[in-house]
Write a protein that holds these residues in place. Sequence first.
Motif, mmCIF file in Angstrom:
data_model
loop_
_atom_site.group_PDB
_atom_site.id
_atom_site.type_symbol
_atom_site.label_atom_id
_atom_site.label_comp_id
_atom_site.label_asym_id
_atom_site.label_seq_id
_atom_site.Cartn_x
_atom_site.Cartn_y
_atom_site.Cartn_z
ATOM 1 N N MET A 35 -3.259 8.314 -3.613
ATOM 2 C CA MET A 35 -3.507 9.023 -2.361
ATOM 3 C C MET A 35 -2.659 10.277 -2.180
ATOM 4 O O MET A 35 -3.118 11.273 -1.606
ATOM 5 N N LYS A 74 -2.726 4.032 -5.020
ATOM 6 C CA LYS A 74 -2.265 4.494 -6.335
ATOM 7 C C LYS A 74 -2.274 6.013 -6.439
ATOM 8 O O LYS A 74 -1.372 6.616 -7.036
ATOM 9 N N THR A 133 -7.889 1.178 5.014
ATOM 10 C CA THR A 133 -8.984 2.046 4.554
ATOM 11 C C THR A 133 -10.101 2.130 5.581
ATOM 12 O O THR A 133 -11.150 2.731 5.311
ATOM 13 N N ARG A 185 -7.155 -4.771 2.936
ATOM 14 C CA ARG A 185 -8.378 -3.974 2.808
ATOM 15 C C ARG A 185 -9.505 -4.781 2.177
ATOM 16 O O ARG A 185 -10.568 -4.240 1.892
ATOM 17 N N GLU A 210 -3.309 -2.249 -7.256
ATOM 18 C CA GLU A 210 -4.117 -3.204 -6.502
ATOM 19 C C GLU A 210 -3.742 -4.637 -6.895
ATOM 20 O O GLU A 210 -3.455 -4.930 -8.064
ATOM 21 N N SER A 259 -6.943 7.028 5.789
ATOM 22 C CA SER A 259 -6.294 7.187 4.498
ATOM 23 C C SER A 259 -7.277 7.885 3.577
ATOM 24 O O SER A 259 -8.463 8.020 3.902
ATOM 25 N N PHE A 265 -12.909 0.498 1.668
ATOM 26 C CA PHE A 265 -12.663 -0.145 0.377
ATOM 27 C C PHE A 265 -13.633 -1.279 0.111
ATOM 28 O O PHE A 265 -14.092 -1.472 -1.014
ATOM 29 N N THR A 294 0.836 -1.200 0.000
ATOM 30 C CA THR A 294 0.000 0.000 0.000
ATOM 31 C C THR A 294 0.874 1.254 0.000
ATOM 32 O O THR A 294 0.450 2.317 0.448
ATOM 33 N N ASP A 322 -6.947 5.909 -2.723
ATOM 34 C CA ASP A 322 -6.345 4.573 -2.687
ATOM 35 C C ASP A 322 -4.834 4.735 -2.820
ATOM 36 O O ASP A 322 -4.338 5.821 -3.114
#
Length: 336
Positions: free
Chosen positions: A202, A200, A171, A151, A120, A195, A175, A114, A198
């Motif tokens: 955030m 990718k 999350t 998540r 993902e 958070s 999520f 993460t 996501d």
Amino acid sequence: MNVTPRPWPGALRHASGQVLPLAGSAHVGFDRVLTGGQMAAAGELAPDLRDLLSTERPPVCGLTLRTPRIMGILNVTPDSFSDGGKYLAGEAAVARAVAMAEDADILDIGGESTRPGADEVPEAEEVARVAPVIAAIRAAGMAIPISVDTRKAAVAEAALDAGADMINDVTAGRFDARMLPLAARRGVPICLMHSVADPKTMQAHASYDDVSTQVFDHLAERIAAALEAGIPKAHVIADPGIGFGKTLQHNLTLIRELSRYHALGVPILFGASRKQFIGTIGHSDTDGRLGGSIAVALVAADQGAHILRVHDTYETRQALRLHLAIHEGYEETPDA
């Protein structure tokens, strides 16, 4: 946004005057509380607020929380920012678990990176990474509590079936709508972390008017959602999410103001080990961040953090032993 009280922490052993333990800590207390820019003595607090800030938190996985617990990070991934690829093979992961169990109180096992910018991982692949490792750890006779860092509810359930004891969701159940009901149904503790977006994307969303207050409010909302899903408050842990959709300055603010999160009324987990802001300030690459990681872990301990999530369990345990000995006192024994 709520104006939340921020207890002013200090060493409990050496304090004078009316001092209360901070969230049940054996070594950190507070004699003042800052609320809305005004400082008030702890003795002047209303009874319900005094109890909220001072009462010992319920045990996590049977572990009392009067002194900080160490959670050892075990990433069975090819791409985690610090140890990606080192423990992807089952034998290496179990060997690392055995080594960490010498000093850690909990193992946190994850199969999906993460880190900022991470993609993902499909559910089936993540299950295939974590569940066999957890089962192998249990088959090796290790009874240490295990947390699954995921998540996804399907991954969490497979991990629980393999022998995990708790869920760590970065999350906070956002999520996967199945996550909170799963924790309720299985009767296990769950850590709810702040958070945004996501992994990718955030860091593109790291924008706050008041990061400390907004993180607090978000965690309060997610705790309420957990309780509504049927999770007992005694099974809820909160994590402000250092590095997850935050800039360097956001991270520093959250660390400075960590004690305010005790007003959530649940144990606080703190995870900053080897993160980028440590390297930026300390002028080091990922492998050279041990000193900075220990420094921030001890600051968190002095803010009453209940669980310290770290990569370097032996070194953190040693530092914490010395730190607590200074705070609490130390009696030499013949084999000390």
